[in-house]
Design a protein around this motif. Structure first.
Motif, short mmCIF file in Angstrom:
data_model
loop_
_atom_site.label_atom_id
_atom_site.label_comp_id
_atom_site.label_asym_id
_atom_site.label_seq_id
_atom_site.Cartn_x
_atom_site.Cartn_y
_atom_site.Cartn_z
N ALA A 185 -4.83 35.66 4.47
CA ALA A 185 -6.09 36.39 4.29
C ALA A 185 -5.91 37.89 4.51
N ASN A 186 -4.97 38.27 5.40
CA ASN A 186 -4.78 39.69 5.71
C ASN A 186 -3.68 40.34 4.86
N GLU A 187 -3.14 39.60 3.91
CA GLU A 187 -2.06 40.13 3.05
C GLU A 187 -2.64 40.60 1.72
N GLU A 188 -2.19 41.77 1.28
CA GLU A 188 -2.64 42.29 -0.01
C GLU A 188 -2.07 41.44 -1.14
N TYR A 189 -2.88 41.28 -2.19
CA TYR A 189 -2.48 40.41 -3.30
C TYR A 189 -3.34 40.75 -4.51
N PHE A 190 -2.71 40.88 -5.68
CA PHE A 190 -3.45 41.16 -6.91
C PHE A 190 -3.71 39.85 -7.65
N THR A 191 -4.98 39.57 -7.87
CA THR A 191 -5.37 38.31 -8.50
C THR A 191 -5.20 38.32 -10.02
N GLY A 192 -5.17 39.50 -10.61
CA GLY A 192 -5.20 39.64 -12.06
C GLY A 192 -6.28 40.62 -12.42
N GLY A 193 -6.08 41.37 -13.51
CA GLY A 193 -7.02 42.42 -13.88
C GLY A 193 -7.69 42.18 -15.22
N PHE A 194 -8.16 43.25 -15.81
CA PHE A 194 -8.96 43.19 -17.03
C PHE A 194 -8.27 42.40 -18.14
N THR A 195 -6.97 42.63 -18.33
CA THR A 195 -6.26 41.97 -19.44
C THR A 195 -6.30 40.46 -19.30
N ILE A 196 -5.99 39.96 -18.11
CA ILE A 196 -5.98 38.50 -17.91
C ILE A 196 -7.39 37.94 -17.90
N PHE A 197 -8.33 38.64 -17.28
CA PHE A 197 -9.71 38.18 -17.29
C PHE A 197 -10.26 38.10 -18.72
N THR A 198 -9.84 39.02 -19.57
CA THR A 198 -10.40 39.11 -20.92
C THR A 198 -9.67 38.26 -21.94
N HIS A 199 -8.35 38.17 -21.84
CA HIS A 199 -7.57 37.57 -22.92
C HIS A 199 -6.96 36.21 -22.59
N SER A 200 -7.17 35.70 -21.38
CA SER A 200 -6.62 34.39 -21.04
C SER A 200 -7.61 33.29 -21.45
N SER A 201 -7.30 32.06 -21.07
CA SER A 201 -8.13 30.91 -21.47
C SER A 201 -9.24 30.61 -20.48
N ARG A 202 -9.45 31.43 -19.48
CA ARG A 202 -10.42 31.16 -18.42
C ARG A 202 -11.88 31.20 -18.92
N ARG A 203 -12.73 30.53 -18.17
CA ARG A 203 -14.19 30.57 -18.40
C ARG A 203 -14.57 30.36 -19.87
N ASP A 204 -15.36 31.29 -20.40
CA ASP A 204 -15.89 31.15 -21.75
C ASP A 204 -15.08 31.93 -22.79
N ASN A 205 -13.83 32.25 -22.48
CA ASN A 205 -13.03 33.00 -23.45
C ASN A 205 -12.70 32.18 -24.69
N ASN A 206 -12.78 30.85 -24.57
CA ASN A 206 -12.51 29.96 -25.71
C ASN A 206 -11.18 30.30 -26.38
N SER A 207 -10.16 30.45 -25.56
CA SER A 207 -8.85 30.83 -26.06
C SER A 207 -7.82 29.75 -25.76
N ALA A 208 -6.89 29.58 -26.68
CA ALA A 208 -5.75 28.67 -26.44
C ALA A 208 -4.57 29.43 -25.85
N ILE A 209 -4.78 30.70 -25.53
CA ILE A 209 -3.74 31.53 -24.94
C ILE A 209 -4.01 31.65 -23.44
#
Length: 438
Positions: free
Chosen positions: A241-265
């Motif tokens: 919890a106290n360690e810095e960590y990058f979860t992912g940014g705009f590119t992955i949020f926008t262009h991956s298959s997560r949520r409602d992106n409806n992507s096969a990528i």
């Protein structure tokens, strides 16, 4: 981290995307192409991999003002561009194919390609065009991959300066989410927010979300096996919890298959630590090893020519079920003693009835002989001298790997069943077989 909003200008951006699509038809894999601003480079690919490099441009033209928006970040993610170019060459040497690569050539102080357009361009019209071109190169690559391969994966390359020297993989999941119990992590609510959602819901090895993050076939495992500490991975499940960590940014949020992106990528953000990036020798070795790990990952989940079915409908496909015609035989079955049946598929038989193939019968099919074997195993019809073979035990742990050898001495392996994966680096495919060591 919350998803970033996307600002759209439908008419203008649709015209630009149509132009990009038409131009792409005449492009040659491995060649560089540039947008009309000269600030975005696209290296044409022909495999289901996309690499983006948003933060390591070197151009600082005087006619493009520095961004001064509230909260703007300016770190350059040093040497990620050099790493990407090394990966391109290494990947081609492995596969004979090229990944799709998109690089922002402007310094981050001028243009942040991993942010929404307002923060990325800070109101500069030229940079706004470059931002849209960058996004359209990604969209076009995704469209081609979906058309040619059905599915693929995007890796967004970054560098971090956190205290813990390790590679960070961002799946758009927070520290807290990665630390959840498997039954929660595997729930649809969490899977829906993962950058590899499409893969989790449909993967040939029937891996759960937790297994795809920290299991033996996870990307973290493949990188870790090459000697680079990685989180998440089998040895490091999640950042504290106290360690810095990058979860992912705009590119992955926008262009991956997560949520409602409806992507096969699918999409994963790769954050490389300083100890790797700032040592040229280590950086080059890591880039070559990472290309190999990416190719292994693709072979496991995106390029496999093995058909995975569950013919007996017992919940286990033919990759792990030693008799896919009998629902009473599978890895979860209770073993019955003193018979000639391996009910739980652990490779331990009272008396083996498996007959090995005849290596002298004319055939082009690759197979292993003898099977079962005591210690010497021959690879028959391994017609490529650019291959490697991996042995996985029934828990999925990699226990042996050998390169370009057709005679394998296995006396050090414990008795039992193994999944053997033969990787043909010329043909760019993997062949999976089950082997019994007596």
């Amino acid at each position: 981290m919350k998803p970033f909003p996307i600002i759209k200008k439908p008419c203008l951006w649709s015209v630009i995307f149509l132009v990009f699509t038409q131009v792409a038809l005449a492009q040659i894999p491995g060649q560089s192409y540039y947008d009309n601003t000269g600030f975005v480079e696209y290296i044409r690919g022909d495999h289901p991999v996309i690499i983006t490099v948003p933060h390591n441009g070197y151009l600082e033209p005087d006619n493009i003002p520095d961004r001064s928006c509230n909260g703007c970040k300016y770190g350059s993610d040093s040497h990620t561009q050099e790493m990407a170019r090394t990966i391109i060459d290494a990947y081609f040497n492995l596969t004979g194919h090229y990944p799709h690569v998109i690089i922002n050539l402007l310094a981050r102080v001028k243009f942040d390609a991993n942010r929404p357009i307002d923060e990325a361009a800070d109101g500069n019209a030229t940079v706004e065009v470059a931002w849209q071109n960058y996004q359209n190169f990604i969209k076009n690559a995704k469209s081609e991959i979906e058309q040619d391969y059905g599915r693929g994966i995007l890796f967004d390359f970054h560098g971090h300066s956190h205290d813990v020297e390790r590679v960070e993989l961002g799946y758009t999941l927070t520290n807290e989410e990665l630390a959840m119990a498997p039954e929660v992590l595997n729930s649809f609510d969490i899977v829906d927010g993962s950058g590899i959602k499409s893969l989790i819901l449909d993967n040939p090895l029937q891996q759960t979300h937790t297994q795809m993050l920290i299991g033996p076939y996870s990307l973290g495992a493949l990188i870790q096996q090459k000697g680079y500490p990685t989180v998440p991975s089998p040895d490091d499940h999640y950042p504290l919890a106290n360690e810095e960590y990058f979860t992912g940014g705009f590119t992955i949020f926008t262009h991956s298959s997560r949520r409602d992106n409806n992507s096969a990528i699918d999409g994963i953000q790769i954050e490389v630590n300083r100890d790797i990036r700032f040592d040229e020798t280590v950086r080059t070795e890591f880039s070559i090893d990472l290309a190999d790990a990416i190719f292994e990952y693709l072979n496991l989940f995106y390029l496999s020519d093995v058909e995975f079915v569950d013919a007996d409908q017992d919940g286990f496909n033919n990759m792990v079920d030693c008799d896919d015609t009998d629902p009473s035989i599978n890895p979860n079955a209770d073993e019955i003693l003193d018979n000639d049946v391996d009910e739980n598929c652990d490779g331990k038989l009272g008396t083996s009835t498996i007959e090995p193939p005849n290596p002298f019968e004319p055939t082009d099919e690759l197979f292993f002989y003898p099977n079962p074997t005591d210690e010497l195993l021959l690879i028959i019809n391994a017609n490529s001298m650019n291959f490697y073979v991996e042995f996985f035990d029934t828990s999925g742990k990699l226990v042996y790997k050998v390169v370009n050898q057709k005679e394998l001495h296995l006396e050090f392996l414990a008795s039992g069943q193994y999944i053997v994966v033969y990787h043909d680096l010329i043909a760019g495919k993997a062949i999976k077989k089950k082997i019994l060591v007596k």
